[in-house]
Design a protein around this motif. Structure first.
Motif, PDB file in Angstrom:
ATOM      1  N   ILE A 146       0.849  -1.190   0.000  1.00 58.26           N
ATOM      2  CA  ILE A 146       0.000   0.000   0.000  1.00 58.26           C
ATOM      3  C   ILE A 146       0.885   1.240   0.000  1.00 58.26           C
ATOM      4  O   ILE A 146       2.032   1.219   0.456  1.00 58.26           O
ATOM      5  CB  ILE A 146      -0.990   0.030   1.186  1.00 58.26           C
ATOM      6  N   ASP A 148       0.883   3.918   1.669  1.00 53.96           N
ATOM      7  CA  ASP A 148       1.284   4.438   2.979  1.00 53.96           C
ATOM      8  C   ASP A 148       2.721   4.064   3.339  1.00 53.96           C
ATOM      9  O   ASP A 148       3.410   4.791   4.065  1.00 53.96           O
ATOM     10  CB  ASP A 148       0.365   3.900   4.087  1.00 53.96           C
ATOM     11  N   HIS A 192      -4.390   3.045  -3.977  1.00 54.13           N
ATOM     12  CA  HIS A 192      -4.076   2.869  -2.564  1.00 54.13           C
ATOM     13  C   HIS A 192      -3.250   1.602  -2.372  1.00 54.13           C
ATOM     14  O   HIS A 192      -2.247   1.593  -1.643  1.00 54.13           O
ATOM     15  CB  HIS A 192      -5.361   2.789  -1.737  1.00 54.13           C
ATOM     16  N   THR A 193      -3.636   0.541  -3.055  1.00 53.04           N
ATOM     17  CA  THR A 193      -3.000  -0.751  -2.826  1.00 53.04           C
ATOM     18  C   THR A 193      -2.798  -1.479  -4.144  1.00 53.04           C
ATOM     19  O   THR A 193      -3.466  -1.181  -5.142  1.00 53.04           O
ATOM     20  CB  THR A 193      -3.866  -1.597  -1.858  1.00 53.04           C
ATOM     21  N   THR A 208      -8.178  -0.758  -3.708  1.00 50.33           N
ATOM     22  CA  THR A 208      -8.214   0.202  -2.607  1.00 50.33           C
ATOM     23  C   THR A 208      -8.665  -0.514  -1.340  1.00 50.33           C
ATOM     24  O   THR A 208      -9.272  -1.582  -1.402  1.00 50.33           O
ATOM     25  CB  THR A 208      -9.146   1.384  -2.907  1.00 50.33           C
ATOM     26  N   TRP A 218      -7.733   7.887  -3.650  1.00 51.26           N
ATOM     27  CA  TRP A 218      -7.906   8.209  -2.236  1.00 51.26           C
ATOM     28  C   TRP A 218      -6.963   9.360  -1.897  1.00 51.26           C
ATOM     29  O   TRP A 218      -5.758   9.267  -2.108  1.00 51.26           O
ATOM     30  CB  TRP A 218      -7.593   6.957  -1.425  1.00 51.26           C
ATOM     31  N   GLY A 221      -3.986   8.729   0.386  1.00 51.61           N
ATOM     32  CA  GLY A 221      -2.973   7.933  -0.288  1.00 51.61           C
ATOM     33  C   GLY A 221      -2.113   8.779  -1.217  1.00 51.61           C
ATOM     34  O   GLY A 221      -0.882   8.622  -1.276  1.00 51.61           O
ATOM     35  N   TRP A 224       0.327  10.569   0.958  1.00 50.19           N
ATOM     36  CA  TRP A 224       1.434   9.710   1.378  1.00 50.19           C
ATOM     37  C   TRP A 224       2.480   9.620   0.268  1.00 50.19           C
ATOM     38  O   TRP A 224       3.694   9.623   0.529  1.00 50.19           O
ATOM     39  CB  TRP A 224       0.943   8.303   1.701  1.00 50.19           C
TER      40      TRP A 224
END
Length: 374
Positions: A146, A148, A192-193, A208, A218, A221, A224
């Protein structure tokens, strides 16, 4: 404007030291922070706020409280309390690494290196990525990264600098490269992922966990990514990371709403009930501040990014900060944790408070966060 906002944040943090005691704030409910015994992924942000307040004021009250949090993180490491995820960088960069940066405390350095080893253990050599969540082989999360995690990589880069052991930097670079290739889309938005085959590393699909839908963007995201790729550039000087941070930042700024604080997803239908995410705007502002330090004075994107930064910070201070609410526990209203599952969709977020304060003290006094040595 920044100074008044910082003084307000310092006053609230001073009051929160007594309110929170030995516990850690996470997100709020009915105007009050939900507290935990240092077992959430977010607990480093409270520690980081305390260290920022100490650096800004020099007041020993904040130093003592911050040091107590590091003691708690030492106990958490010894007991291995919920460290089975990739957010080790959030936990230990803002607590023990911050103490090392400020005080040159050798025990804090040692604890932070232990944390880097915990994060390194999530490297999956077959797939060539750092697994975000769950144990190795987890059927749902075994092949997932992800965005993040870009803010957790600085812990590994830092560990390389401290030890000279190339494994830390090599893993961070391989993960950053994979994130750049698969999480950042061609139109400068982001997933996101992303899912991979854990045995071969082959790409499966983007998705996501907290965004509006798999193909949407997102906003937190995206934030980040702005900050994370700027930090990877700081450590590696790879121009592709700088370019990626700029692309993500331009996409973010171009889509700011009228009051300059983002909704929770850039693609969500907007109406009177659509939730914001002030924490996403705070993270992006802190990230753009870092990004700007790496741009030449004549960079064609500098003026646009500086204007977006000022608009975002002014929007937060004037419309979302709890200035004038002396009993408020949080610094920013209208953050969203996970709107998809109705988990704190319109509340205080401790990470939003941290990045908001980090951006403010950097603007006012040049005090940076705790992502790298100064």
């Amino acid at each position: 404007m920044w100074k008044q906002a910082i003084e307000d944040a310092v006053q609230k943090t001073r009051a929160n030291i007594e309110r929170f005691g030995s516990q850690f704030p996470h997100v709020s409910e009915n105007g009050h922070y939900l507290l935990n015994d240092n077992d959430e992924w977010t607990d480093g942000f409270w520690s980081g706020i305390l260290w920022l307040c100490y650096e800004y004021t020099g007041d020993e009250v904040f130093k003592a409280a911050a040091e107590r949090t590091v003691d708690s993180f030492r106990k958490r490491m010894d007991a291995k309390v919920k460290l089975d995820h990739h957010d080790i960088g959030f936990l230990y960069s803002l607590s023990s690494k911050a103490q090392w940066i400020i005080e040159r405390d050798e025990k804090a350095k040692e604890l932070t290196l232990q944390a880097a080893d915990v994060l390194l253990a999530r490297w999956r050599p077959k797939g060539q990525y750092i697994q975000a969540w769950g144990p190795e082989g987890d059927p749902q999360n075994g092949g997932r990264i992800i965005i993040d995690c870009m803010l957790n990589l600085p812990l590994l880069y830092w560990a390389y600098e401290q030890t000279g052991d190339a494994k830390y930097k090599e893993v961070a670079i391989l993960h950053a490269d994979k994130s750049r290739r698969f999480l950042v889309r061609g139109d400068d938005s982001s997933y996101h992922t992303f899912y991979f085959d854990p045995e071969t590393g082959g790409a499966i699909r983007g998705g996501t966990h907290q965004g509006y839908q798999d193909g949407s963007t997102w906003t937190r995201g995206q934030a980040w990514g702005i900050y994370g790729f700027a930090l990877s550039y700081h450590y590696t000087k790879n121009p592709l990371y700088l370019e990626t941070s700029k692309r993500l930042a331009r996409f973010f700024i171009e889509r700011l709403p009228e009051d300059n604080v983002v909704y929770w997803d850039f693609d969500v239908p907007v109406n009177a009930d659509t939730k914001r995410d002030s924490s996403g705007s705070a993270i992006a502002a802190a990230g753009i501040l870092e990004l700007l330090t790496h741009l030449e004075a004549n960079d064609p994107d500098r003026a646009f990014l500086e204007d977006g930064l000022q608009r975002s910070m002014k929007g937060l201070v004037e419309g979302y900060a709890t200035i004038g609410q002396p009993d408020a526990e949080g610094l920013l209203e209208h953050g969203s944790y996970s709107v998809r599952v109705d988990l704190s969709p319109d509340d205080y977020m401790i990470w939003g408070d941290y990045y908001y304060l980090e951006a403010l003290v950097r603007l006012e006094k040049g005090i940076k966060g705790y992502w790298y040595e100064r």
